[in-house]
Enzyme design. Structure first.
Site, PDB file in Angstrom:
ATOM      1  N   GLY A  11      73.477  49.995 -21.477  1.00 43.74           N
ATOM      2  CA  GLY A  11      73.831  49.744 -20.074  1.00 43.74           C
ATOM      3  C   GLY A  11      72.902  48.687 -19.483  1.00 43.74           C
ATOM      4  O   GLY A  11      71.698  48.710 -19.739  1.00 43.74           O
ATOM      5  N   ARG A  72      77.409  48.351 -26.184  1.00 43.91           N
ATOM      6  CA  ARG A  72      76.988  49.544 -26.933  1.00 43.91           C
ATOM      7  C   ARG A  72      77.713  49.427 -28.277  1.00 43.91           C
ATOM      8  O   ARG A  72      78.898  49.687 -28.355  1.00 43.91           O
ATOM      9  CB  ARG A  72      77.409  50.817 -26.206  1.00 43.91           C
ATOM     10  CG  ARG A  72      76.790  50.964 -24.808  1.00 43.91           C
ATOM     11  CD  ARG A  72      77.108  52.329 -24.241  1.00 43.91           C
ATOM     12  NE  ARG A  72      76.855  52.415 -22.813  1.00 43.91           N
ATOM     13  CZ  ARG A  72      75.662  52.626 -22.256  1.00 43.91           C
ATOM     14  NH1 ARG A  72      74.603  52.749 -23.026  1.00 43.91           N
ATOM     15  NH2 ARG A  72      75.523  52.713 -20.947  1.00 43.91           N
ATOM     16  N   ASP A 103      66.926  54.164 -24.545  1.00 40.46           N
ATOM     17  CA  ASP A 103      66.611  54.981 -25.710  1.00 40.46           C
ATOM     18  C   ASP A 103      67.398  54.580 -26.977  1.00 40.46           C
ATOM     19  O   ASP A 103      66.814  54.345 -28.037  1.00 40.46           O
ATOM     20  CB  ASP A 103      66.941  56.433 -25.313  1.00 40.46           C
ATOM     21  CG  ASP A 103      66.444  57.416 -26.322  1.00 40.46           C
ATOM     22  OD1 ASP A 103      65.340  57.205 -26.843  1.00 40.46           O
ATOM     23  OD2 ASP A 103      67.177  58.380 -26.612  1.00 40.46           O
ATOM     24  N   THR A 125      66.413  50.127 -18.521  1.00 42.60           N
ATOM     25  CA  THR A 125      67.449  51.097 -18.147  1.00 42.60           C
ATOM     26  C   THR A 125      67.175  51.587 -16.733  1.00 42.60           C
ATOM     27  O   THR A 125      66.014  51.770 -16.355  1.00 42.60           O
ATOM     28  CB  THR A 125      67.489  52.301 -19.107  1.00 42.60           C
ATOM     29  OG1 THR A 125      68.317  53.329 -18.531  1.00 42.60           O
ATOM     30  CG2 THR A 125      66.112  52.903 -19.364  1.00 42.60           C
ATOM     31  N   ASP A 127      67.809  54.479 -15.817  1.00 40.80           N
ATOM     32  CA  ASP A 127      67.674  55.946 -15.869  1.00 40.80           C
ATOM     33  C   ASP A 127      66.236  56.477 -15.764  1.00 40.80           C
ATOM     34  O   ASP A 127      66.035  57.648 -15.437  1.00 40.80           O
ATOM     35  CB  ASP A 127      68.289  56.487 -17.163  1.00 40.80           C
ATOM     36  CG  ASP A 127      69.788  56.220 -17.246  1.00 40.80           C
ATOM     37  OD1 ASP A 127      70.398  55.960 -16.201  1.00 40.80           O
ATOM     38  OD2 ASP A 127      70.328  56.268 -18.362  1.00 40.80           O
ATOM     39  N   ASP A 129      64.316  57.281 -18.179  1.00 40.06           N
ATOM     40  CA  ASP A 129      64.287  58.452 -19.058  1.00 40.06           C
ATOM     41  C   ASP A 129      63.485  58.245 -20.331  1.00 40.06           C
ATOM     42  O   ASP A 129      63.627  59.012 -21.284  1.00 40.06           O
ATOM     43  CB  ASP A 129      65.726  58.872 -19.395  1.00 40.06           C
ATOM     44  CG  ASP A 129      66.515  57.758 -20.090  1.00 40.06           C
ATOM     45  OD1 ASP A 129      66.019  56.617 -20.151  1.00 40.06           O
ATOM     46  OD2 ASP A 129      67.622  58.041 -20.567  1.00 40.06           O
ATOM     47  N   ARG A 171      72.044  59.817 -16.499  1.00 35.81           N
ATOM     48  CA  ARG A 171      72.287  60.640 -17.704  1.00 35.81           C
ATOM     49  C   ARG A 171      71.637  62.006 -17.551  1.00 35.81           C
ATOM     50  O   ARG A 171      71.892  62.678 -16.580  1.00 35.81           O
ATOM     51  CB  ARG A 171      71.744  59.943 -18.956  1.00 35.81           C
ATOM     52  CG  ARG A 171      72.720  59.050 -19.609  1.00 35.81           C
ATOM     53  CD  ARG A 171      72.151  58.489 -20.889  1.00 35.81           C
ATOM     54  NE  ARG A 171      72.717  57.187 -21.137  1.00 35.81           N
ATOM     55  CZ  ARG A 171      73.920  56.999 -21.638  1.00 35.81           C
ATOM     56  NH1 ARG A 171      74.655  58.015 -22.000  1.00 35.81           N
ATOM     57  NH2 ARG A 171      74.384  55.775 -21.809  1.00 35.81           N
TER      58      ARG A 171
END
Ligand code: F6P
Length: 319
Positions: A11, A72, A103, A125, A127, A129, A171
């Site tokens: 993304g 992706r 990730d 990202t 996110d 994360d 996510r």
């Protein structure tokens, strides 16, 4: 090392362009040849690889998205696709690679590094994360985009005396919801890391109404088990207050990066090229305690992310 490549994958995130710019310009300053790989690992397999120069990254630091495009790639996780990717790296004589992504993208980079390609992973990202870094490129911009949206939603929510559930991305990580919810003064923040207590949310909405509050904002991270629609239905039934859902979606992934994201992207991009120049083994680059850090890529990806419980507590107290 003389010739390196750079790609963005997964993304997109605001600040990826600033990172590409930093990688390209640092490489040129270090007398290295720099190649841009388009569409992430998919473009690597297809040989969509082109030489970049100083002006190819002009006028992009402020732009969202990624000039290299992103994808992706499903083919890259197959043995044949992976081998094609490796062959292309060899065909173009790339001696090292900078991978900008989340990730999954950095895990792809780790596989390449196991096959002998030195890889520097940059955390790109929205996110937030990735456990090894305090912040990822794009997160700050995304939080600010959500914050602006919350401001608009608050206006209309107040006029109509409604409750609004605002669904944000991330996510399985609740950071976008947590930061935007805290900064936006939301009544409740729901994140995947903490089980939701519907009764106490309803009680909070009713108590708020009784003391004159004209609206309630619930920020829900997309990774929370109960969907936004289910949540809105249950809140409406149990409080008697009309409840709407706003799914912010991809608006959170675009826009001009904040100063913070541009700074992070520039600093990690610079470090990545320096490490490749020094013939370092594969590393993940990030920020910890306001300092740019680099750690072994494999170790970085093994680290387990722990949600910041102090922020979760703060959100509960202040809401
Ligand atoms: O990882 C970034 C992210 O925007 C997540 O927050 C979201 O769940 C996902 O990507 C959406 O992915 P796609 O672009 O494939 O729909």
């Amino acid at each position: 090392m003389k010739r390196i490549g750079v790609l963005t994958s997964g993304g997109d995130a605001p600040g990826m362009n600033a990172a590409i710019r930093a990688v390209v310009r640092t490489a040129i300053a270090e007398n290295m040849e720099i190649y841009g790989i388009e569409r992430g690992y998919e473009g690597m397999i297809n040989g969509e690889i082109r030489r970049m120069d100083i002006s190819s990254v002009g006028d992009i630091i402020h732009r969202g998205g990624t000039i290299l495009k992103t994808a992706r790639s499903e083919r890259f996780v197959t043995p044949e696709g992976f081998q094609r990717g490796l062959d292309m790296i060899e065909n173009f004589g790339l001696e090292g690679l900078v991978v900008i992504g989340g990730d999954g993208s950095l895990t792809g980079g780790l596989e390449l590094s196991r096959a002998g390609v030195p890889v520097m992973g940059l955390p790109g990202t929205i996110d937030n994360d990735l456990a090894y870094t305090d912040f990822t490129i794009g997160f700050d911009t995304s939080v600010n985009t959500v914050l602006n949206a919350i401001g608009n939603i608050r206006d209309t929510s107040s006029s109509h005396e409604r409750t609004t559930v605002v669904e944000v991305m991330g996510r399985n990580c609740g950071d976008i919801a947590l930061y935007a919810g805290l900064a936006g003064g939301a009544e409740t923040v729901l994140i995947p890391e903490v089980e939701a207590d519907i009764s106490s949310i309803c009680k909070k909405i009713i108590i708020g109404k009784n003391r004159g509050k004209v609206h309630s904002l619930i920020v829900r991270a997309e990774g929370v088990k109960m969907t936004s629609q289910e949540l809105a239905k249950v809140l409406e039934e149990r409080t008697g207050i009309e409840t709407k859902v706003v799914v912010l979606g991809y608006v959170q992934r675009g826009g001009s990066p904040t100063a913070r994201d541009r700074m992070l992207a520039s600093q990690v991009g610079y470090r990545a090229v320096q490490l490749l120049k020094e013939d370092s083994s594969s590393r993940a680059i990030g920020i910890s305690g306001n300092r740019i850090i680099d750690i072994d890529l494999e170790q970085a990806l093994k680290m387990q992310r722990i949600a910041d419980t102090s922020l979760i507590r703060l959100a509960e107290i202040l809401s």
